[in-house]
Write a protein that holds these residues in place. Structure first.
Motif, PDB file in Angstrom:
ATOM      1  N   UNK A   1      47.526  38.222  85.235  1.00 14.04           N
ATOM      2  CA  UNK A   1      46.808  37.102  85.861  1.00 14.04           C
ATOM      3  C   UNK A   1      46.837  35.873  84.950  1.00 14.04           C
ATOM      4  N   UNK A   2      47.175  34.716  85.527  1.00 12.48           N
ATOM      5  CA  UNK A   2      47.153  33.465  84.750  1.00 12.48           C
ATOM      6  C   UNK A   2      46.058  32.519  85.240  1.00 12.48           C
ATOM      7  N   UNK A   3      45.575  32.728  86.446  1.00 11.65           N
ATOM      8  CA  UNK A   3      44.550  31.860  87.021  1.00 11.65           C
ATOM      9  C   UNK A   3      43.939  32.601  88.205  1.00 11.65           C
ATOM     10  N   UNK A   4      42.650  32.559  88.339  1.00 16.32           N
ATOM     11  CA  UNK A   4      42.070  33.178  89.539  1.00 16.32           C
ATOM     12  C   UNK A   4      40.834  32.436  90.008  1.00 16.32           C
ATOM     13  N   UNK A   5      40.563  32.636  91.262  1.00 18.93           N
ATOM     14  CA  UNK A   5      39.416  32.012  91.907  1.00 18.93           C
ATOM     15  C   UNK A   5      38.906  32.993  92.947  1.00 18.93           C
ATOM     16  N   UNK A   6      37.601  33.170  92.949  1.00 23.89           N
ATOM     17  CA  UNK A   6      37.045  34.174  93.864  1.00 23.89           C
ATOM     18  C   UNK A   6      35.936  33.552  94.679  1.00 23.89           C
TER      19      UNK A   6
ATOM     20  N   UNK B   1      43.562  26.297  93.492  1.00 23.72           N
ATOM     21  CA  UNK B   1      44.357  26.696  92.313  1.00 23.72           C
ATOM     22  C   UNK B   1      45.838  26.385  92.500  1.00 23.72           C
TER      23      UNK B   1
END
Lengths: 303, 94
Positions: free
Chosen positions: A150-155, A239
């Motif tokens: 994972x390099x970037x996440x949004x939940x 993102x």
């Protein structure tokens, strides 16, 4: 004239999606050097995936029960019955998902964000860069590298709009089996505007209002699928979306939402022959496989 | 990895982003932990076994309200968490 809702006493469960249990019958797990298991206990569904020497061997996908430990046990039991594999034959178990810390026989818990990225990397190959996980009660946008890290996440876990549970609610409301919602959403003369509310509760009352106003069920479903697509696209846009777009989770099986997301993004989602709903558990089993290579097998934890 | 904590609702987008690549070898001894007046930050070991900072679970769905004291509508001073984090790993979306 709008279609009438069924008001008979018997209440069919239109939301109930197909549970699946599968094993690769061309392989014998007894000849594998490393057998690892991933258990994904989600808010709506639970999966157990068995990986033999780093390759998908078997899985069971079922509805989450009223407690996480039992759901994990039942998911594993399905695989046991299908393959003859027992916990004593497994070298490591990794738990993931909303109930990951409550998997009684897991050696480690890893977040579903990392596991979905790893699972999508296996399912879609090393070109996967953007993952949309449309889960039962939340939605995640994830960027990963060519190894599935994972390099970037949004939940978004504050609201059920744009999630599987939202689709279940609409399925029950329209009294149409959930698997038929996607195809039926295209059976409209003209694509309707999305339902305006992003909230499942208000979308439900808005859908009822549309039916009363003369919309067909198909048109209401189309409006809801469009709203769901717009909702998750706004999450993705935060993102950014890169080529190598992959969708995991139960909603990936709903073409009514997937096609609309593709249209809004102008990118086609990557195809896979593997059940999109098992991505998290598959990623967990692959993490376990890597850990077995590094640390060696672990003794089973008896629940 | 950039970890975004927060949510979007009818009133706007409320995300705190933490660039964990800048956070792993923190040169200021995790000053954000004490820099935030509400103690919203905590350390954790991520899925790749790196020690990084995250927003505590209990704050993630209330950021618009919990951060409000540091964000007056006018004459807004620099945010204490952002000031404390000299590697510039912390960003607010609003």
């Amino acid at each position: 004239m709008s279609e009438q809702l069924n008001t008979s006493d018997k209440k069919p469960e239109f939301w109930r999606w197909q549970e699946n249990c599968w094993a690769d019958e061309s392989k014998d797990w007894r000849s594998a050097k490393a057998i690892t298991v991933g258990i994904d206990v989600g808010s709506v569904s639970s999966q157990c995936v068995v990986v033999a020497d780093g390759e998908l061997f078997a899985y069971n996908s079922m509805r989450t029960g009223n407690n996480s430990p039992d759901s994990a046990k039942n998911a594993f039991k399905g695989v046991t019955e299908k393959t003859g594999l027992t916990l004593n034959d497994v070298h490591m178990v990794v738990g993931t998902g909303y109930g990951r810390v409550n998997v009684p026989f897991s050696h480690k818990a890893i977040t579903e964000i990392a596991c979905h990225a790893r699972g999508a990397n296996y399912m879609g190959g090393n070109k996967v860069r953007t993952i949309l996980d449309m889960g039962g009660q939340d939605c995640k946008a994830i960027h990963c590298d060519d190894k599935g890290k994972v390099t970037n996440f949004l939940m978004n876990d504050k609201c059920a709009a744009g999630t599987g549970r939202g689709m279940e609610v609409i399925s029950d409301l329209m009294q149409i089996p959930i698997a038929e919602l996607g195809p039926r959403s295209f059976e409209v003369d003209q694509e309707p505007e999305a339902v305006s509310s992003v909230c499942v509760v208000f979308a439900k009352s808005e859908a009822l209002g549309l039916l009363k106003a003369g919309y067909t069920k198909n048109k209401v479903i189309a409006a809801y699928c469009q709203a769901m697509a717009e909702r998750v696209v706004s999450l993705l846009e935060r993102i950014g979306v890169e080529e190598g777009f992959f969708i995991t989770g139960g909603i990936a099986k709903n073409p009514g939402v997937v096609k609309r997301i593709e249209k809004l993004l102008g990118i086609k989602a990557m195809d896979t022959k593997i059940d999109s709903q098992i991505a998290g558990a598959l990623g967990a089993a692959l993490f376990a496989n890597t850990l077995v290579q590094k640390q060696g097998p672990l003794a089973p934890i008896v629940a | 990895m950039i970890a975004n904590y927060g949510y979007k609702d009818g009133s706007g987008e409320y995300y705190i982003s933490i660039d964990t690549d800048k956070c792993i070898d923190c040169p200021v001894g995790r000053a954000c932990l004490t820099g935030c007046p509400k103690g919203m930050f905590e350390t954790m070991t991520d899925d790749y076994d790196d020690e990084v900072v995250q927003i505590k679970q209990s704050f993630r769905r209330n950021l618009a309200y919990d951060c409000a004291d540091c964000k007056p509508s006018s004459n807004r001073p620099p945010l204490p968490c952002v000031v404390a984090c000299t590697p510039a790993a912390i960003k607010h979306s609003w």
